[in-house]
Write an enzyme that holds these catalytic residues in place. Structure first.
Site, PDB file in Angstrom:
ATOM      1  N   CYS A 188       0.811  -1.213   0.000  1.00 36.28           N
ATOM      2  CA  CYS A 188       0.000   0.000   0.000  1.00 36.28           C
ATOM      3  C   CYS A 188       0.842   1.259   0.000  1.00 36.28           C
ATOM      4  O   CYS A 188       1.969   1.267   0.487  1.00 36.28           O
ATOM      5  CB  CYS A 188      -0.877   0.088   1.243  1.00 36.28           C
ATOM      6  SG  CYS A 188      -2.047  -1.233   1.396  1.00 36.28           S
ATOM      7  N   GLY A 214       1.669  -0.164  -5.158  1.00 36.27           N
ATOM      8  CA  GLY A 214       0.472  -0.969  -5.367  1.00 36.27           C
ATOM      9  C   GLY A 214      -0.195  -0.574  -6.659  1.00 36.27           C
ATOM     10  O   GLY A 214      -0.435   0.603  -6.893  1.00 36.27           O
ATOM     11  N   ASN A 254      -1.567   1.270   5.584  1.00 34.69           N
ATOM     12  CA  ASN A 254      -0.479   0.492   5.011  1.00 34.69           C
ATOM     13  C   ASN A 254       0.143  -0.324   6.131  1.00 34.69           C
ATOM     14  O   ASN A 254       0.619   0.247   7.103  1.00 34.69           O
ATOM     15  CB  ASN A 254       0.553   1.478   4.421  1.00 34.69           C
ATOM     16  CG  ASN A 254       1.840   0.812   3.967  1.00 34.69           C
ATOM     17  OD1 ASN A 254       2.883   1.448   3.936  1.00 34.69           O
ATOM     18  ND2 ASN A 254       1.800  -0.455   3.608  1.00 34.69           N
ATOM     19  N   GLY A 255       0.127  -1.660   5.988  1.00 33.47           N
ATOM     20  CA  GLY A 255       0.757  -2.488   7.009  1.00 33.47           C
ATOM     21  C   GLY A 255      -0.100  -3.685   7.361  1.00 33.47           C
ATOM     22  O   GLY A 255      -1.142  -3.922   6.750  1.00 33.47           O
ATOM     23  N   CYS A 274      11.247  -0.959   8.614  1.00 31.59           N
ATOM     24  CA  CYS A 274      11.497  -2.050   7.657  1.00 31.59           C
ATOM     25  C   CYS A 274      12.711  -1.741   6.777  1.00 31.59           C
ATOM     26  O   CYS A 274      12.661  -0.843   5.932  1.00 31.59           O
ATOM     27  CB  CYS A 274      10.262  -2.237   6.782  1.00 31.59           C
ATOM     28  SG  CYS A 274      10.527  -3.399   5.431  1.00 31.59           S
ATOM     29  N   TYR A 286      14.535  -2.310  -1.439  1.00 32.04           N
ATOM     30  CA  TYR A 286      13.748  -2.577  -2.637  1.00 32.04           C
ATOM     31  C   TYR A 286      12.516  -1.710  -2.828  1.00 32.04           C
ATOM     32  O   TYR A 286      12.298  -1.173  -3.902  1.00 32.04           O
ATOM     33  CB  TYR A 286      13.339  -4.063  -2.639  1.00 32.04           C
ATOM     34  CG  TYR A 286      12.359  -4.436  -3.721  1.00 32.04           C
ATOM     35  CD1 TYR A 286      12.707  -4.368  -5.070  1.00 32.04           C
ATOM     36  CD2 TYR A 286      11.074  -4.843  -3.407  1.00 32.04           C
ATOM     37  CE1 TYR A 286      11.801  -4.696  -6.067  1.00 32.04           C
ATOM     38  CE2 TYR A 286      10.159  -5.180  -4.402  1.00 32.04           C
ATOM     39  CZ  TYR A 286      10.527  -5.107  -5.722  1.00 32.04           C
ATOM     40  OH  TYR A 286       9.633  -5.430  -6.704  1.00 32.04           O
ATOM     41  N   CYS A 333       7.467 -12.209   6.077  1.00 26.53           N
ATOM     42  CA  CYS A 333       7.174 -10.931   6.735  1.00 26.53           C
ATOM     43  C   CYS A 333       5.731 -10.944   7.216  1.00 26.53           C
ATOM     44  O   CYS A 333       4.852 -11.442   6.524  1.00 26.53           O
ATOM     45  CB  CYS A 333       7.368  -9.794   5.744  1.00 26.53           C
ATOM     46  SG  CYS A 333       6.898  -8.188   6.418  1.00 26.53           S
ATOM     47  N   CYS A 357      13.939  -3.279  11.474  1.00 24.85           N
ATOM     48  CA  CYS A 357      13.490  -4.669  11.456  1.00 24.85           C
ATOM     49  C   CYS A 357      14.309  -5.391  10.387  1.00 24.85           C
ATOM     50  O   CYS A 357      14.462  -4.893   9.270  1.00 24.85           O
ATOM     51  CB  CYS A 357      12.010  -4.737  11.104  1.00 24.85           C
ATOM     52  SG  CYS A 357      11.434  -6.449  10.841  1.00 24.85           S
ATOM     53  N   CYS A 372      13.086 -10.770   8.188  1.00 25.30           N
ATOM     54  CA  CYS A 372      13.065 -11.708   7.064  1.00 25.30           C
ATOM     55  C   CYS A 372      14.466 -12.261   6.774  1.00 25.30           C
ATOM     56  O   CYS A 372      14.604 -13.229   6.033  1.00 25.30           O
ATOM     57  CB  CYS A 372      12.420 -11.090   5.827  1.00 25.30           C
ATOM     58  SG  CYS A 372      13.024  -9.469   5.420  1.00 25.30           S
TER      59      CYS A 372
HETATM   60  S1  SF4 Z   1      10.284  -8.823   8.041  1.00 19.98           S
HETATM   61 FE1  SF4 Z   1      11.556  -7.940   6.376  1.00 19.98          FE
HETATM   62  S2  SF4 Z   1      10.095  -7.063   4.927  1.00 19.98           S
HETATM   63 FE2  SF4 Z   1       8.984  -7.393   6.858  1.00 19.98          FE
HETATM   64  S3  SF4 Z   1       9.130  -5.478   8.003  1.00 19.98           S
HETATM   65 FE3  SF4 Z   1      10.836  -6.741   8.676  1.00 19.98          FE
HETATM   66  S4  SF4 Z   1      12.538  -6.172   7.290  1.00 19.98           S
HETATM   67 FE4  SF4 Z   1      10.637  -5.428   6.352  1.00 19.98          FE
END
Ligand code: SF4
Length: 510
Positions: free
Chosen positions: A48, A74, A148-149, A287, A293, A433, A485, A488
């Site tokens: 989003c 999106g 968004n989220g 994130c 990306y 994620c 974060c 992933c």
């Molecule tokens: S898990 Fe990966 S894609 Fe999801 S918020 Fe964390 S860093 Fe971003």
């Protein structure tokens, strides 16, 4: 031809029709362990982009421009809601922003306030009625909301609300937020919103609008970006703008003011902007994949230009895993900036040895084998004279299932490259994620199931290397010490609530 859903200016929305999750997978899908990631997609997808404008005579048109700049977040549906102090109109449609919002359609969105949303939806979840903004007549008045989220503690909240008498008509994140607002015992709407947002866990950047106010908020950990901008007006109050990425401000000629802070709720009225911290004390976990990306390189997010981060990722990748070669070639478009950094650091020529066809649209994103096999060749084509007889370093931003990477490696070799060395500008993606990015289950993530050497063999590259986690974090460092974060890549999820089914060790070897 786009399909439109037009909600009249004063009509009361039916909750069952209108509420839907911004995130690709609804609560039901996630709690049943269903992976909504499109089977044909070998890229992670953002889900989003949101925009809001307050204090502009053509607010809906400004939001349209903002959404246009956020189209990369999106492409399946978009919507704009506007308000003129008394009425609240909402129009949503399937398709690209420019396809949906013609002059005639924008003329149906009067008022000096508007919010908008562009959405990437997933299999089984792409209906027009799931588009946002959603407009709901709650006990606290008419509200339009776009977010968004992904929220992650919905089961508990839902059960509690049901015990308190809430009647749920959908299973979406958005309904949970609206039901929390409607059931809040707080006396004012702003208190009810703060109270509700304080109860949900997960990732969200939200814009909301009533007949006369706009609200914007980020979750307490700041997973998704959301920035505040201003268009100066010499003859009156400034226009205040919110957008998922600052590239939207450029098209609006808005000046970037600052980010909405993690845990901050901002309210804009005729009297100006006020803010409160509805939650604090949690470490920031923005994130990092937005830098890798999702976000556009011309955006500034989490206190840093995305272009700078990607350039540094490329340079760091060259330092960590340099290899003798003749040219550096990006997998366009997302690999371009990192490849420029890599080439400069390595002292090698940068060449656009793969050309992307920008006119391949949603039509070809279909989960059919026939189309899937065709897909990569439709999107990318090698430039034979740049690759023939060359030792090529290919730069890409991720390997998800591995199928697309293998096709690209074969394509480059087929164009005459004597060696193909693949370099990835982030660590191996080993876990899904839960915070607003459409990811396959662990069993479908190649790096969760194979070693780097096994992946190299699978994709048929001469060598393969990923950027280290330390290198990635270093590439995205900010003066403010932004916390990221990286779940992933590490499986260290910042929230307690995740879908256990999705992260159980894989049982299938690809
Ligand atoms: S898990 Fe990966 S894609 Fe999801 S918020 Fe964390 S860093 Fe971003």
């Amino acid at each position: 031809m786009s399909r439109l859903l037009y909600q009249g200016v004063d009509g009361v929305a039916d909750l069952s029709e209108l509420i839907a999750s911004c995130a690709g997978a609804s609560y039901r899908e996630r709690s049943s362990g269903y992976s909504s990631h499109k089977a044909d997609s070998d890229k992670l997808r953002e889900e989003c982009g949101v925009v809001a404008v307050h204090g502009h005579p053509g607010a809906a048109r400004e939001v349209y421009l903002g959404l246009y700049a956020l189209q990369h977040r999106g492409q399946e549906s978009a919507g704009i809601a506007s308000a003129d102090g008394q009425r609240l109109a909402n129009i949503k449609g399937m398709g690209l922003v420019s396809e949906i919002f013609t002059d005639d359609v924008l003329a149906k969105l009067p008022g000096s306030m508007a919010i908008g949303h562009t959405r990437y939806s997933t299999t089984g979840d792409s209906a027009l009625l799931n588009a946002q903004p959603i407009r709901v007549d709650s006990t606290k008045g008419l509200i339009a909301i776009a977010h968004n989220g992904n929220l992650v503690n919905l089961g508990n909240i839902r059960a509690r609300l049901e015990r308190d008498g809430a009647y749920f008509q959908t299973t979406s994140d958005s309904e949970i937020i609206v039901q929390l607002i409607a059931h809040s015992k707080a006396g004012t709407l702003v208190d009810a919103i703060a109270d509700s947002l304080g109860q949900v866990e997960g990732a969200f950047s939200i814009v909301m609008m009533t007949r006369d106010r706009i609200f914007a908020a980020r979750d307490p950990r700041g997973f998704r970006p959301l920035s505040i901008g201003r268009i100066q007006n010499p003859e009156g109050p400034d226009t205040i703008v919110f957008a998922s990425e600052t590239c939207a401000f450029d098209l609006l000629r808005a000046e970037y003011l600052r980010d909405v802070l993690p845990g901050e709720l901002v309210m804009v009225t005729e009297d100006g902007l006020t803010s409160r911290q509805y939650a604090s004390g949690l470490p920031q976990t923005s994130c990092i994949f937005e830098h890798v990306y999702f976000a556009r390189p011309d955006s500034r997010i989490f206190g840093r230009w995305v272009q700078e981060s990607r350039d540094q990722m490329g340079r760091q990748l060259a330092r960590e895993s340099g290899v003798d070669a003749d040219v550096v070639v990006p997998v366009p478009d997302s690999g371009v900036t990192a490849a420029l950094g890599y080439a400069e650091q390595a002292g090698l020529p940068f060449r656009m040895g793969l050309i992307r066809n920008h006119y391949v649209g949603r039509t070809f994103i279909e989960p059919e084998q026939r189309v899937r096999d065709f897909g990569v060749r439709l999107k990318l084509n090698p430039v034979h004279n740049l690759l023939d007889g060359k030792r090529v370093i290919l730069i890409d931003d991720s390997i998800i299932r591995g199928t697309t990477s293998r096709k690209i490696v074969r394509m480059v070799r087929g164009a005459g490259a004597t060696e193909v060395h693949l370099r990835i500008s982030c660590p191996p993606t080993i876990s899904p994620c839960f915070y607003g990015v459409d990811t396959p289950s662990k069993r479908d993530l190649i790096a969760a199931n194979k070693s780097v050497e096994e992946i190299r063999q699978y994709i048929e590259a001469d060598s393969l290397a990923y950027l280290s986690l330390e290198g990635l974090l270093k590439s995205c460092e900010t003066k403010e010490n932004t916390g990221y974060c990286t779940a992933c890549y590490t499986e260290n999820y910042p929230t307690q609530w995740v879908d256990v089914d999705e992260i159980l060790p894989a049982v299938v070897t690809i």
